[in-house]
Design an enzyme around this catalytic site. Structure first.
Site, PDB file in Angstrom:
ATOM      1  CD  GLU A  83      -2.890   1.005   2.554  1.00  0.00           C
ATOM      2  OE1 GLU A  83      -3.158   1.923   3.096  1.00  0.00           O
ATOM      3  OE2 GLU A  83      -3.118  -0.221   2.774  1.00  0.00           O
ATOM      4  CG  ASP A  84       1.814   2.763   3.246  1.00  0.00           C
ATOM      5  OD1 ASP A  84       0.779   3.241   2.712  1.00  0.00           O
ATOM      6  OD2 ASP A  84       1.975   2.594   4.535  1.00  0.00           O
TER       7      ASP A  84
END
Length: 701
Positions: A83-84
């Site tokens: 996600e990051d």
């Protein structure tokens, strides 16, 4: 902001104490190095290096939930990387750490590249997590540990962010921890979220909770219990556990309340199982329990595996809850479903199967409110039994249908009632703790009333009923679609037989449809633009042949044999009924929305002629199963009964109730009756309309 450095070597040493450093743990140590490098340049708002968060999540799993599986702990370390971190993808995780780790990480990863409104985005995020948890329950375990650490460090976030996270925790994560049997996690999630949600009131309540520990009367009770078990020669400890903020949270009204019935629990930890029962005997001798409040969860564990003895007593006008268990039971009580997470017993665990089924429903069924279902599942349980003595644990306020669907899906779909002792009850009967229930069935699936779904408390019952409703709607929508397409082709002068040509497959493919049956369904639900479909048929299957001009004005007509409320909704603006003429139905996936042709609201709706149908009913072919009621106004007794005595033979009067007061000569009356079909109902309506009396009637479908 003051940045801090993460002690990676200290963390390694600590985790080595939990899982060791053998070859089987290699995936965890590789994941630690990978996560440390991936998050190396990222910082949290608190000033901590971001790597502290995934490392803390893994630590919570190992230290507080006794999880030792290296792959689960590795997934916890990696749960934010996809996600990051732009260069980290699911494929990278799979190649480096295997399919199991990748599946857990993927389940924890939020939806990306969404451009709609924020509320819909949140629903997609939650449903993706639920779907991931349905495939691998470890996804939800990691998410709960993730949320717990976020709450522990939430004070560095702005107020509006704290409120949002607190609300989401109270609605979703804390109740889910309860359902999974992770009671220590549940209590801390509730306590932290409530402290952020209600900072002032929560602080005042916490002071009250802290003061309970110094209450002389409560400490006197504890001393008496200690002396009592010592006198019996029992080896055990007695401790006080005041309920935290979680105990003061009114879930239904979403508020904190100032006082609760039982603010304190007194825990008795005994050495052995038999010692628990001996301690209960000693306790009963000191403080006699309230009638019917002793619960034996040792002999009959909860579905989560929780074991213990519970007893309630009224002491000096205050209620106390005593919980008696061994240290092993106390430890297992905090682990819930995690106890068997990495063992072969999970495959045969009824609890595991029910939890996975619940997440599958929450993740895939858009017709249900997952927040309502989670709230129902997180409430207190009642314990019911089959005639064979099998325990069926259900949320409080469950009805007979919840029980039937929990026993077996087929039993739920054919349930017409039940027997509790010698009492026959209906599918909507609300169950009580200790009920022994025999389900009464019919051979064919029951066409349940939509109102029953709202009464059901379990996800399975609501979901299965929603499936049944959908099948009923789709059956009628297919009939409507086939009728509409036939009529529309006839309007253009195109024979319906052209749909049987081989080229029809290309037209179906153009619309992304696999079969004619599905085409009829999509037409009946208004999902296929009829004008576009006819254009493709004319130019693909009937090319170079003369056709009529595009029709205008008049609607296609459908003749129905049902008044099923699942299939059609009578609009509140004009309240059309099946006896009315000029009823228009707007096509939708939720069924027909009925209006009178002259309805002012209908005129305001922007729709094409092809999006609606004129609805008529086959009077003799449309059954009326429910009893009907008609209100006759300002009639004398003699006039009413004279009218009923010459009513059509199809009208079977069930009851007549006078609605007025006293002995007035003229008043309003409610007449309950049955008719076999719409034809009989029309005769009854015509009979009353000719009488000259004022009356009011609305079909009970």
């Amino acid at each position: 902001m003051q940045y801090v450095k993460f002690d990676i070597d200290g963390y390694r040493e600590m985790m080595r104490g939990f899982i060791g450093d053998g070859p089987e743990t290699g995936v965890f140590w590789d994941a630690l190095d990978f996560a440390f490098e991936a998050h190396g340049s990222q910082w949290r708002r608190s000033g901590d290096p971001y790597i502290m968060h995934p490392c803390s999540v893994a630590r919570i799993l190992a230290e507080e939930l006794d999880i030792r599986d290296p792959e689960i702990l590795a997934a916890a370390l990696l749960h934010d990387t996809v996600e990051d971190v732009e260069e980290v993808t699911g494929e990278v995780i799979r190649e480096r750490f295997g399919a199991n780790v990748e599946a857990i990480v993927e389940g924890c990863t939020k939806v990306t590249n969404y451009t709609g409104d924020r509320q819909t985005f949140k629903k997609l995020v939650h449903r993706k997590i639920f779907s991931g948890a349905a495939a691998k329950l470890e996804v939800m375990i990691v998410k709960l540990a993730d949320r717990l650490h976020n709450l522990r460090t939430l004070s560095s976030m702005p107020r509006h962010k704290r409120q949002k996270i607190a609300d989401e925790t109270l609605d979703i994560y804390a109740p889910l921890a309860t359902i999974l049997g992770l009671f220590a996690v549940k209590r801390e999630l509730y306590n932290l979220a409530l402290a952020f949600k209600f900072p002032r009131q929560g602080s005042r309540l916490q002071l009250h909770i802290n003061n309970l520990r110094n209450d002389p009367e409560i400490n006197r009770v504890i001393d008496n219990v200690r002396q009592g078990i010592d006198h019996e020669g029992l080896d055990g400890t007695v401790t006080l556990r005041p309920k935290g903020l979680w105990g003061y949270y009114d879930v239904r009204n979403r508020i904190l309340i100032k006082k609760i019935e039982i603010p304190c629990e007194i825990l008795l930890l005994m050495r052995t199982r038999s010692g628990c029962y001996q301690a209960l005997g000693a306790l009963n001798g000191i403080y006699p329990p309230l009638p019917r409040t002793i619960r034996d969860f040792i002999a009959n564990p909860k579905p989560t595996g929780y074991q213990g003895l519970h007893a309630r007593a009224n002491i000096g006008g205050r209620q106390f809850l005593f919980k008696i268990r061994t240290e092993e039971m106390a430890r297992r009580a905090q682990r819930g479903m995690i106890r068997d997470l990495a063992t072969d017993s999970r495959a045969n665990s009824k609890f595991f199967n029910e939890i996975q089924e619940m997440f599958d429903i929450l993740g895939s069924d858009d017709s249900l409110s997952y927040r309502d279902m989670i709230a129902a599942g997180g409430r207190k349980e009642i314990y019911t039994y089959t005639p064979q003595g099998d325990l069926v644990c259900l949320p409080v306020n469950s009805i007979l249908l919840d029980f039937a669907f929990r026993v077996h899906t087929a039993i739920g779909h054919t349930c017409v009632g039940g027997m509790i002792g010698n009492q026959k009850v209906g599918p909507d009967h609300q169950l009580r703790d200790g009920n022994v229930i025999k389900v009464l069935r019919q051979e064919e699936p029951v066409s349940f009333d939509p109102g029953l779904q709202i009464l059901c408390q379990t996800p399975k019952a609501r979901s299965e009923m929603a499936k049944g409703f959908r099948l009923r709607r789709e059956a009628v929508s297919r009939q409507i679609g086939a009728s509409v397409l036939t009529q529309e082709l006839r309007r253009y002068g195109v024979p319906f037989e052209v749909t049987e040509k081989p080229g029809m497959g290309d037209i179906l493919a153009y619309f992304g449809i696999e079969s004619l049956d599905e085409l009829f369904l999509q037409i009946g639900e208004g999902r296929v633009r009829l004008r576009e479909l006819i254009y493709e048929i004319k130019n693909g299957l009937y090319v170079d042949r003369p056709t009529l001009f595009q029709p205008t004005g008049s609607f296609n007509r459908v003749d129905l044999t049902t008044v099923d409320p699942v299939v059609m909704k009578s609009s509140a603006c004009c309240k059309p009924g099946p006896l009315d003429k000029g009823v228009i139905g707007l096509l939708s996936e939720r069924g027909l929305s009925l209006h009178r042709k002259d309805c002012t609201q209908l005129q305001k709706i922007n729709f094409q002629r092809e999006d609606a149908v004129e609805v008529r009913w086959k009077l003799k072919g449309t059954r009326i199963d429910k009893p009907q009621k008609i209100i006759v106004m300002q009639a004398t007794r003699n006039r009413l009964f004279m009218l009923l005595s010459v009513a059509p033979e199809e009208m079977k009067v069930l009851d007549v109730v006078y609605l007025g007061r006293g002995a007035a000569l003229i008043g309003d009356w409610e007449v309950s009756f049955r008719v076999p079909n719409l034809y009989g109902l029309k005769k009854v309506d015509r009979h009353f309309s000719r009488s000259g009396l004022r009356y009011d009637f609305e079909l009970e479908a």
